[in-house]
Design a protein around this motif. Structure first.
Motif, PDB file in Angstrom:
ATOM      1  N   ASN A   1       0.859  -1.187   0.000  1.00 59.44           N
ATOM      2  CA  ASN A   1       0.000   0.000   0.000  1.00 59.44           C
ATOM      3  C   ASN A   1       0.890   1.230   0.000  1.00 59.44           C
ATOM      4  O   ASN A   1       1.278   1.738   1.052  1.00 59.44           O
ATOM      5  CB  ASN A   1      -0.923  -0.012   1.224  1.00 59.44           C
TER       6      ASN A   1
ATOM      7  N   TRP B   1      -0.287  -6.001  -7.699  1.00 60.76           N
ATOM      8  CA  TRP B   1      -0.986  -6.445  -6.500  1.00 60.76           C
ATOM      9  C   TRP B   1      -2.495  -6.313  -6.661  1.00 60.76           C
ATOM     10  O   TRP B   1      -3.255  -7.171  -6.206  1.00 60.76           O
ATOM     11  CB  TRP B   1      -0.508  -5.644  -5.284  1.00 60.76           C
ATOM     12  N   GLU B   2      -2.929  -5.246  -7.318  1.00 60.33           N
ATOM     13  CA  GLU B   2      -4.357  -5.065  -7.535  1.00 60.33           C
ATOM     14  C   GLU B   2      -4.882  -6.041  -8.575  1.00 60.33           C
ATOM     15  O   GLU B   2      -6.015  -6.526  -8.470  1.00 60.33           O
ATOM     16  CB  GLU B   2      -4.631  -3.618  -7.938  1.00 60.33           C
TER      17      GLU B   2
ATOM     18  N   TRP C   1     -12.001   0.349  -3.819  1.00 56.70           N
ATOM     19  CA  TRP C   1     -12.472  -1.021  -4.068  1.00 56.70           C
ATOM     20  C   TRP C   1     -13.236  -1.089  -5.381  1.00 56.70           C
ATOM     21  O   TRP C   1     -13.017  -1.986  -6.198  1.00 56.70           O
ATOM     22  CB  TRP C   1     -13.374  -1.493  -2.933  1.00 56.70           C
TER      23      TRP C   1
ATOM     24  N   GLN D   1      -7.810  -8.891  -7.906  1.00 56.67           N
ATOM     25  CA  GLN D   1      -8.954  -9.181  -8.767  1.00 56.67           C
ATOM     26  C   GLN D   1      -9.087 -10.684  -9.013  1.00 56.67           C
ATOM     27  O   GLN D   1     -10.174 -11.257  -8.878  1.00 56.67           O
ATOM     28  CB  GLN D   1      -8.797  -8.467 -10.106  1.00 56.67           C
TER      29      GLN D   1
ATOM     30  N   VAL E   1     -10.859  -0.789  -8.386  1.00 52.73           N
ATOM     31  CA  VAL E   1     -10.067  -1.984  -8.664  1.00 52.73           C
ATOM     32  C   VAL E   1     -10.893  -3.051  -9.370  1.00 52.73           C
ATOM     33  O   VAL E   1     -10.401  -3.722 -10.289  1.00 52.73           O
ATOM     34  CB  VAL E   1      -9.474  -2.554  -7.354  1.00 52.73           C
TER      35      VAL E   1
ATOM     36  N   CYS F   1      -8.462  -6.706   0.346  1.00 52.42           N
ATOM     37  CA  CYS F   1      -8.801  -5.341  -0.075  1.00 52.42           C
ATOM     38  C   CYS F   1      -8.409  -4.340   1.002  1.00 52.42           C
ATOM     39  O   CYS F   1      -7.873  -3.260   0.696  1.00 52.42           O
ATOM     40  CB  CYS F   1     -10.297  -5.234  -0.360  1.00 52.42           C
TER      41      CYS F   1
ATOM     42  N   TYR G   1      -0.067   0.103 -16.039  1.00 53.94           N
ATOM     43  CA  TYR G   1      -0.606   0.628 -14.799  1.00 53.94           C
ATOM     44  C   TYR G   1      -0.285   2.121 -14.713  1.00 53.94           C
ATOM     45  O   TYR G   1       0.881   2.513 -14.753  1.00 53.94           O
ATOM     46  CB  TYR G   1      -0.010  -0.097 -13.596  1.00 53.94           C
TER      47      TYR G   1
ATOM     48  N   ALA H   1      -7.207  -1.831 -12.276  1.00 52.27           N
ATOM     49  CA  ALA H   1      -6.011  -2.168 -11.504  1.00 52.27           C
ATOM     50  C   ALA H   1      -4.868  -1.220 -11.843  1.00 52.27           C
ATOM     51  O   ALA H   1      -4.635  -0.882 -13.000  1.00 52.27           O
ATOM     52  CB  ALA H   1      -5.596  -3.605 -11.780  1.00 52.27           C
TER      53      ALA H   1
ATOM     54  N   LEU I   1      -4.580  -3.928   1.097  1.00 47.95           N
ATOM     55  CA  LEU I   1      -4.015  -3.269  -0.074  1.00 47.95           C
ATOM     56  C   LEU I   1      -4.560  -1.863  -0.289  1.00 47.95           C
ATOM     57  O   LEU I   1      -3.810  -0.946  -0.645  1.00 47.95           O
ATOM     58  CB  LEU I   1      -4.298  -4.120  -1.316  1.00 47.95           C
ATOM     59  N   LEU I   2      -5.852  -1.681  -0.053  1.00 48.85           N
ATOM     60  CA  LEU I   2      -6.517  -0.420  -0.392  1.00 48.85           C
ATOM     61  C   LEU I   2      -6.995   0.365   0.816  1.00 48.85           C
ATOM     62  O   LEU I   2      -7.318   1.551   0.687  1.00 48.85           O
ATOM     63  CB  LEU I   2      -7.715  -0.694  -1.317  1.00 48.85           C
TER      64      LEU I   2
END
Length: 219
Positions: free
Chosen positions: A65, A151-152, A138, A156, A141, A127, A216, A147, A130-131
């Motif tokens: 993160n 990691w995202e 959320w 998924q 993603v 989630c 990304y 994404a 990471l978020l």
């Protein structure tokens, strides 16, 4: 896309998969009569606790993160409490959805809730790690091309595989086979677990094979 980031993702995912395997083996040395099928509720607690703890530790160590803002101690405490509340709410939401899909409403409440906790560990907890407690992130993603990192993308894939595994795991329950693993919610929780483990392996491989097409961008 850096190859080193994909290797970090693969290593982290393999550790998570290994932890699930160990939850089926190691407790038998400390708990008499422990088996995944025979003492399934105990295994659900052990698996959820181990996988959840490992996910939190890995995300903290690997610093997945990457927030540019430095937060105060009070803000970190507030964020942690929000994450705990969100996780509990996700357990309640999954419990309600499972009941709507045909699980017993009054009978087997403990079994249904522990299964919901397992699903939340495989999905919502990742989630949150990471978020954070950011619903807009959320939604981003899990939207098309939402994404922003490997990691995202992995999030998924593992989330989708976990839910699909749980759904496919429900198919054998009504069949007249009279097998011990057809007892609620064994087949569903095992399906979710196998789906999650499959997602952990598939995600880094899929990202590696499609790394040239994946872009990304910061938003």
């Amino acid at each position: 896309m850096k190859e080193a980031e994909i290797r970090r993702l693969l290593a982290a995912n393999l550790l998570c998969a290994l932890s699930i395997i160990l939850t089926a083996v190691v407790p038998a040395f400390f708990l008499d009569g422990f088996t995944v099928l025979g003492t399934h509720l105990t295994w659900l607690c052990v698996c959820s606790g181990c996988v959840g703890t490992l996910n939190v530790v890995l995300h903290l160590v690997l610093k997945t993160n990457q927030s540019p803002k430095r937060s105060s101690f009070a803000r970190k405490i507030s964020r942690f409490l929000k994450c705990c509340i969100y996780f509990f709410m996700s357990c309640i939401l999954f419990h309600a959805i499972i009941v709507l899909y045909g699980a017993p409403l009054i009978e087997s409440v403990t079994e249904t809730f522990l299964f919901a906790v397992l699903l939340s560990t495989f999905t919502a907890l990742q989630c949150l790690c990471l978020l954070g407690p950011n619903i807009q992130a959320w939604i981003r993603v899990f939207s098309k091309n939402g994404a922003m990192s490997v990691w995202e993308s992995s999030l998924q894939i593992t989330t989708m595989c976990s839910i699909l595994g749980a759904w496919f795991g429900a198919f054998p329950i009504p069949l007249d086979w009279d097998r011990p693993w057809q007892v609620w919610p064994i087949s569903c929780s095992l399906g979710a677990t196998f789906g999650y483990m499959a997602g952990l392996i598939i995600a880094p491989l899929w990202i590696h094979w499609n790394r040239k097409q994946l872009t990304y961008k910061s938003r």
